[in-house]
Design an enzyme around this catalytic site. Structure first.
Site, short mmCIF file in Angstrom:
data_model
loop_
_atom_site.label_atom_id
_atom_site.label_comp_id
_atom_site.label_asym_id
_atom_site.label_seq_id
_atom_site.Cartn_x
_atom_site.Cartn_y
_atom_site.Cartn_z
N ASP A 48 39.80 17.04 -27.95
CA ASP A 48 38.57 17.10 -28.74
C ASP A 48 37.82 18.38 -28.41
O ASP A 48 37.65 18.73 -27.23
CB ASP A 48 37.69 15.88 -28.44
CG ASP A 48 36.57 15.74 -29.44
OD1 ASP A 48 36.78 16.02 -30.64
OD2 ASP A 48 35.46 15.34 -29.05
N HIS B 283 25.54 21.77 -33.78
CA HIS B 283 25.61 20.61 -32.89
C HIS B 283 25.37 21.02 -31.44
O HIS B 283 24.59 20.38 -30.71
CB HIS B 283 26.98 19.94 -33.02
CG HIS B 283 27.22 18.84 -32.04
ND1 HIS B 283 26.52 17.65 -32.06
CD2 HIS B 283 28.08 18.75 -30.98
CE1 HIS B 283 26.94 16.87 -31.07
NE2 HIS B 283 27.89 17.51 -30.41
N GLU C 188 30.61 10.33 -33.78
CA GLU C 188 30.69 11.77 -34.00
C GLU C 188 31.56 12.01 -35.23
O GLU C 188 32.74 11.63 -35.25
CB GLU C 188 31.28 12.48 -32.78
CG GLU C 188 30.34 12.45 -31.58
CD GLU C 188 30.84 13.26 -30.40
OE1 GLU C 188 30.00 13.62 -29.57
OE2 GLU C 188 32.06 13.53 -30.32
N GLU D 13 33.83 14.01 -37.34
CA GLU D 13 34.71 15.14 -37.06
C GLU D 13 35.84 15.21 -38.08
O GLU D 13 36.03 14.31 -38.91
CB GLU D 13 35.32 15.00 -35.65
CG GLU D 13 34.30 14.88 -34.53
CD GLU D 13 34.94 15.04 -33.16
OE1 GLU D 13 36.03 15.65 -33.07
OE2 GLU D 13 34.34 14.57 -32.18
N ASP E 129 34.82 10.12 -33.45
CA ASP E 129 34.98 10.02 -32.01
C ASP E 129 33.80 9.23 -31.44
O ASP E 129 32.77 9.79 -31.09
CB ASP E 129 35.07 11.41 -31.39
CG ASP E 129 35.70 11.38 -30.01
OD1 ASP E 129 36.51 10.48 -29.76
OD2 ASP E 129 35.40 12.27 -29.21
N ARG F 257 26.86 7.13 -25.12
CA ARG F 257 26.06 8.22 -24.57
C ARG F 257 25.53 7.93 -23.19
O ARG F 257 25.39 8.85 -22.36
CB ARG F 257 24.90 8.54 -25.53
CG ARG F 257 25.32 8.99 -26.92
CD ARG F 257 26.11 10.27 -26.90
NE ARG F 257 26.41 10.72 -28.27
CZ ARG F 257 27.22 11.72 -28.55
NH1 ARG F 257 27.84 12.38 -27.58
NH2 ARG F 257 27.44 12.07 -29.80
N GLN G 167 28.46 8.29 -20.79
CA GLN G 167 28.81 9.71 -20.73
C GLN G 167 27.82 10.50 -19.89
O GLN G 167 28.20 11.37 -19.08
CB GLN G 167 28.86 10.28 -22.16
CG GLN G 167 29.23 11.75 -22.24
CD GLN G 167 29.21 12.26 -23.68
OE1 GLN G 167 29.00 11.50 -24.62
NE2 GLN G 167 29.43 13.55 -23.84
N LYS H 20 34.05 8.29 -23.79
CA LYS H 20 34.74 8.70 -25.02
C LYS H 20 36.08 8.00 -25.22
O LYS H 20 36.54 7.85 -26.35
CB LYS H 20 35.01 10.21 -24.97
CG LYS H 20 33.78 11.08 -24.94
CD LYS H 20 33.25 11.30 -26.33
CE LYS H 20 32.24 12.44 -26.33
NZ LYS H 20 31.75 12.73 -27.68
N THR I 270 38.81 6.21 -30.75
CA THR I 270 38.69 7.32 -31.68
C THR I 270 39.33 6.85 -32.98
O THR I 270 40.52 6.50 -33.00
CB THR I 270 39.41 8.58 -31.16
OG1 THR I 270 38.84 8.98 -29.92
CG2 THR I 270 39.31 9.72 -32.17
N GLU J 295 21.80 13.35 -32.42
CA GLU J 295 21.01 14.40 -33.06
C GLU J 295 20.06 13.84 -34.11
O GLU J 295 18.91 14.27 -34.21
CB GLU J 295 21.95 15.42 -33.72
CG GLU J 295 22.87 16.14 -32.77
CD GLU J 295 23.96 16.85 -33.55
OE1 GLU J 295 23.74 17.99 -33.98
OE2 GLU J 295 25.04 16.23 -33.75
#
Length: 408
Positions: free
Chosen positions: A117, A124, A191, A193, A225, A229, A232, A245, A249, A352
């Site tokens: 990844d 971002h 996420e 992607e 993904d 948080r 992480q 993570k 996925t 975000e």
């Protein structure tokens, strides 16, 4: 409506023809399929019926044999498939080999070898930097404009679209907590992607240059993904993401071949720093893709990230991934990293969109900072195609479910 009679402008018309793996109604057998409108063509059966030399590659339970066959085979098969679904002389043979999309079961279309990844969106990366390092002179880390930052993920938890995502558990510790605690993540995120699927492998010790990107990468798909948080944040210093993570996925059931996206190729954003030769794409073909992504939570669109804004291209990521001599394997998957545009409504993660939980999203079914059990996240996208038609990408959807064990 007969499967050949795709409505004009359908994003899954004969200009697209993405590949997947399906089981026919009432069967558990997995077969390679190609999507046309709202139908799936049994590609292996069609190849056998029409005497294709590539029938053995298509009559498999996974795309990997076709992926490994290389660019010449990819082009030949695509050319043949286009003829099979457009030339009237083939109709009588091919029509019985279609299945309504709603009647089949879709599977993970390829066996994932390795998963990497990246972190390729400047928007971002700057947003994350401003959230976690608000006093830093530069929101980007010193290396960000010099190389595509990435990490090695877990291939065994790549899931096909439609698979439920169990809320992960792990250690978490807020800055003010005296000690870490263990339990389900309370800051579960997504996420948005784009994933790139490697077909032809490479030799150990031999880097893949920018110009060889299309000889090794078969196609792309949408990718979510999922990210815990809170897990992480506690674990990632100093080595990077791990349990936050690796639990899930999600990828689309459909892989769009690069050849279907010729009209969508664009130049990447202007480079602000000189690049080392192996990453310098000044004289290369345009390496960006104009993909228009939508992110929906419980059916409500919360963001529309533009992939054309990605600073690092898929070709540069591939070159960087192999520059140390690491080899590619058939079925390798690498994610672009979160796609975020410059506007607030173009951010590709809840981190975000809510500015790390400070600003809740207003949804028809209530406010959200991070995901709740039962939430369904759907990524969809399209790209410009020939003659103004759109090329649809297969959607990625996943529903968050609670852990079965209430103790964590």
């Amino acid at each position: 409506m007969p499967p050949f009679d795709v409505p004009e402008g359908d994003p899954f018309g004969p200009h697209n023809l993405p590949y997947g793996v399906f089981s026919p109604p009432g069967s558990s057998e997995q077969r390679v399929g190609v999507r046309l409108g709202d139908h799936v063509l049994d590609a292996g059966a069609a190849a056998h019926a029409l005497g294709s030399p590539y029938a053995s590659l298509l009559a498999r339970p996974t795309l990997n044999p076709l992926l490994a066959a290389g660019r010449t085979a990819w082009s030949d098969v695509r050319r043949a498939l286009t003829a099979w679904v457009t030339v009237p002389a083939h109709r009588e043979t091919v029509e019985p080999l279609f299945h309504p999309l709603s009647s089949v079961t879709l599977h993970l279309p390829f066996e994932v070898a390795d998963y990497v990844d990246f972190y390729a969106s400047e928007n971002h990366a700057r947003n994350v930097g401003r959230i976690f390092r608000p006093d830093a002179a530069d929101s980007l880390t010193p290396n960000w404009k010099h190389l595509p930052i990435g990490y090695h993920g877990r291939s065994g938890t790549v899931l096909v679209s439609g698979t439920d995502v169990v809320r992960p558990s792990g250690q978490r510790k807020a800055p003010t907590d005296p000690a870490p605690v263990f339990g389900p993540s309370v800051r579960l995120d997504i996420e948005a992607e784009v994933g790139f699927v490697v077909g032809a492998p490479s030799e150990l010790g031999r880097p893949v240059p920018l110009g060889d990107f299309r000889d090794h990468v078969f196609g792309l798909c949408l990718l979510n993904d999922w990210s815990a948080r809170d897990v992480q944040a506690w674990e990632y210093v100093p080595l990077g993401p791990f349990l936050g993570k690796s639990f899930a996925t999600s990828v689309s059931a459909w892989i769009t071949p690069l050849d279907a996206l010729e009209e969508a190729r664009v130049a990447p954003p202007e480079r602000t720093h000189a690049l080392l030769p192996y990453l310098d794409d000044t004289d290369e073909e345009p390496g960006g893709y104009d993909l228009r992504i939508s992110v929906a939570v419980n059916g409500h669109v919360v963001s529309e990230p533009p992939f054309s804004t990605m600073y690092w291209t898929a070709a540069q990521q591939l070159a960087h991934m192999t520059v140390n001599g690491a080899s590619l394997r058939t079925g390798d998957l690498y994610g672009s990293g979160t796609v975020s545009g410059p506007a607030e409504g173009q951010r590709g993660s809840l981190l975000e969109l809510t500015w790390n939980g400070r600003d809740a999203l207003e949804l028809p079914d209530g406010k959200r900072t991070f995901l709740e059990d039962g939430d369904v996240v759907t990524l969809s996208a399209w790209a410009p195609g020939p003659g103004g038609v759109r090329v649809g990408l297969g959607e990625v959807t996943g529903r968050v479910t609670p852990r079965a064990d209430p103790t964590g």
